[in-house]
Design an enzyme around this catalytic site. Structure first.
Site, PDB file in Angstrom:
ATOM      1  N   VAL A  92      23.321  25.114 -17.284  1.00 10.86           N
ATOM      2  CA  VAL A  92      23.502  25.658 -18.635  1.00 10.86           C
ATOM      3  C   VAL A  92      22.870  24.773 -19.712  1.00 10.86           C
ATOM      4  O   VAL A  92      22.831  25.150 -20.876  1.00 10.86           O
ATOM      5  CB  VAL A  92      24.995  25.941 -18.975  1.00 10.86           C
ATOM      6  CG1 VAL A  92      25.540  27.056 -18.107  1.00 10.86           C
ATOM      7  CG2 VAL A  92      25.840  24.689 -18.871  1.00 10.86           C
ATOM      8  N   LYS A 145      24.306  19.901  -8.889  1.00 13.61           N
ATOM      9  CA  LYS A 145      25.000  20.402  -7.693  1.00 13.61           C
ATOM     10  C   LYS A 145      24.104  20.430  -6.458  1.00 13.61           C
ATOM     11  O   LYS A 145      24.589  20.362  -5.332  1.00 13.61           O
ATOM     12  CB  LYS A 145      25.588  21.794  -7.990  1.00 13.61           C
ATOM     13  CG  LYS A 145      26.643  21.720  -9.104  1.00 13.61           C
ATOM     14  CD  LYS A 145      27.087  23.083  -9.617  1.00 13.61           C
ATOM     15  CE  LYS A 145      28.077  22.891 -10.768  1.00 13.61           C
ATOM     16  NZ  LYS A 145      28.477  24.165 -11.381  1.00 13.61           N
ATOM     17  N   SER A 192      24.501  21.992 -14.059  1.00 10.41           N
ATOM     18  CA  SER A 192      24.671  22.444 -12.669  1.00 10.41           C
ATOM     19  C   SER A 192      23.509  22.091 -11.750  1.00 10.41           C
ATOM     20  O   SER A 192      23.616  22.302 -10.546  1.00 10.41           O
ATOM     21  CB  SER A 192      24.885  23.951 -12.632  1.00 10.41           C
ATOM     22  OG  SER A 192      26.217  24.220 -12.927  1.00 10.41           O
ATOM     23  N   TYR A 234      33.274  15.208 -11.679  1.00  7.16           N
ATOM     24  CA  TYR A 234      32.445  16.414 -11.819  1.00  7.16           C
ATOM     25  C   TYR A 234      31.827  16.495 -13.226  1.00  7.16           C
ATOM     26  O   TYR A 234      30.630  16.757 -13.380  1.00  7.16           O
ATOM     27  CB  TYR A 234      33.319  17.650 -11.549  1.00  7.16           C
ATOM     28  CG  TYR A 234      32.644  18.955 -11.894  1.00  7.16           C
ATOM     29  CD1 TYR A 234      31.739  19.539 -11.021  1.00  7.16           C
ATOM     30  CD2 TYR A 234      32.906  19.585 -13.100  1.00  7.16           C
ATOM     31  CE1 TYR A 234      31.111  20.736 -11.355  1.00  7.16           C
ATOM     32  CE2 TYR A 234      32.282  20.774 -13.440  1.00  7.16           C
ATOM     33  CZ  TYR A 234      31.387  21.345 -12.565  1.00  7.16           C
ATOM     34  OH  TYR A 234      30.759  22.519 -12.897  1.00  7.16           O
ATOM     35  N   TYR A 254      23.062  31.521 -10.441  1.00 13.18           N
ATOM     36  CA  TYR A 254      24.268  32.255 -10.832  1.00 13.18           C
ATOM     37  C   TYR A 254      24.270  33.644 -10.186  1.00 13.18           C
ATOM     38  O   TYR A 254      23.718  33.817  -9.101  1.00 13.18           O
ATOM     39  CB  TYR A 254      24.388  32.322 -12.369  1.00 13.18           C
ATOM     40  CG  TYR A 254      24.301  30.950 -13.008  1.00 13.18           C
ATOM     41  CD1 TYR A 254      25.232  29.973 -12.683  1.00 13.18           C
ATOM     42  CD2 TYR A 254      23.293  30.613 -13.905  1.00 13.18           C
ATOM     43  CE1 TYR A 254      25.166  28.698 -13.249  1.00 13.18           C
ATOM     44  CE2 TYR A 254      23.228  29.353 -14.481  1.00 13.18           C
ATOM     45  CZ  TYR A 254      24.164  28.411 -14.143  1.00 13.18           C
ATOM     46  OH  TYR A 254      24.101  27.170 -14.694  1.00 13.18           O
TER      47      TYR A 254
HETATM   48  N1  GLU Z   1      29.421  21.511 -16.423  1.00 13.47           N
HETATM   49  C1  GLU Z   1      29.228  22.919 -16.511  1.00 13.47           C
HETATM   50  C2  GLU Z   1      30.523  23.636 -16.202  1.00 13.47           C
HETATM   51  O1  GLU Z   1      31.247  23.249 -15.348  1.00 13.47           O
HETATM   52  C3  GLU Z   1      28.150  23.305 -15.570  1.00 13.47           C
HETATM   53  C4  GLU Z   1      27.829  24.747 -15.671  1.00 13.47           C
HETATM   54  C5  GLU Z   1      26.430  25.085 -15.265  1.00 13.47           C
HETATM   55  O2  GLU Z   1      25.459  24.411 -15.616  1.00 13.47           O
HETATM   56  O3  GLU Z   1      26.338  26.077 -14.565  1.00 13.47           O
HETATM   57  O4  GLU Z   1      30.886  24.605 -16.798  1.00 13.47           O
END
Ligand code: GLU
Length: 303
Positions: free
Chosen positions: A257, A66, A63, A188, A239
């Site tokens: 994650v 992002k 993530s 994604y 988060y």
């Molecule tokens: N590729 C992971 C998902 O979509 C990213 C989650 C993350 O790092 O928060 O679940």
């Protein structure tokens, strides 16, 4: 400030504290990473990077990608269109939750929960393959031309992506997807599967510490947009623990994650820390401890 000694001190203290959390296992390829790894890097505005531990070891950015896709969308002339499709409020719910989407007519709360990030990827896909656009940008900013997608992580996530698929189809039902869901999901998953080191990530995010200016001196974002990305990182980047993280660390940050956390000290430096063991919310346990020590010892929080 002697950053090299500071990082040694932080690594020593983190090592002494054996709380490590649990490696993410809902993407099976991530579950194989050694939870005891720890690396940390600080990049100064002139591009000088200091590091400790596994700071040159590539890991899955997940993530943390992002932040960069959001910046790449906002850098476009029509970038602000994004805000018709996604909000800017903390969700207070897990990053892959479906419930809020139904209450809010398919408009995700913010660009960093999975639903919001899928919308950002869909926006970036207007200009080409979002994952390729991101990889090109990161190779240039990090100065590491060999950065690549980890095919095993991408395949592993694609095989376990039913929740993200559900989020994307749900938004499509509300008219909040421009491209076909399988295309968006593929881009994604690949964007999340890029491998980078703490040094690469710290260098690549310097534009956020320089109010929008890239490493080659060109402008990626206006000053206000850079402020906005940092603001969304502060309020939504870790988060549903962003409040606790701001309380403890006091910096805009984005976690993934894969165990990485990227933090920005506007006007001064960027910091990236990696340790794969996560707490219940999905943030790296040792990473948060290290950033807490960093702002405590330097006084460089934004507050
Ligand atoms: N590729 C992971 C998902 O979509 C990213 C989650 C993350 O790092 O928060 O679940």
């Amino acid at each position: 400030m002697d950053l090299a000694s500071l990082l040694d001190r932080i690594a020593f203290d983190v090592e002494a504290d054996d709380a490590r959390g649990k490696v993410a296992d809902y993407i099976p390829a991530l579950a194989r990473v050694d939870p005891d790894r720890f690396g940390m890097a600080v990049a100064e505005l002139d591009g000088t990077v200091y590091g400790v531990g596994d700071w040159r070891q590539p890991f899955s950015i997940q993530s943390m990608s992002k932040v960069f896709t959001l910046a790449l969308v906002l850098a476009q002339a029509e970038g602000a269109d994004l805000w018709d499709r996604v909000g800017r409020e903390p969700s207070g719910d897990p990053f892959n939750s479906l419930v809020q989407l139904e209450h809010e007519d398919g408009i995700p709360r913010n660009p960093f929960i999975n639903a919001g990030a899928l919308v950002v990827t869909d926006e970036l896909a207007r200009y080409g393959d979002a994952a390729e656009e991101l990889l090109t940008f990161l190779r240039k900013e990090s100065g590491t031309p060999t950065l690549a997608f980890d095919a095993e992580v991408a395949t592993s996530e694609a095989e376990h992506a039913d929740r993200n698929r559900a989020l994307a189809y749900f938004m499509a039902a509300y008219g909040n997807m421009r491209h076909p869901v399988p295309e968006v999901l593929d881009q994604y998953v690949r964007q999340c599967a890029i491998s980078m080191s703490c040094a690469d990530l710290a260098r690549s995010s310097l534009f956020l510490a320089r109010h929008g200016i890239r490493n080659d001196g060109s402008r990626l974002l206006g000053q206000s947009e850079a402020k906005r990305v940092n603001a969304v990182m502060l309020t939504c980047g870790t988060y549903d623990a962003a409040g606790q993280f701001a309380y403890r660390v006091g910096l805009p940050a984005k976690s993934g994650v894969g165990g990485g956390i990227l933090a920005i000290v506007p006007g001064r430096c960027t910091v990236c820390v990696w340790s794969p063991g996560l707490d219940k919310r999905g943030n790296s346990v040792a990473g948060a401890t290290a950033l807490d020590l960093f702002t405590t010892l330097t006084g460089w929080s934004i507050f």
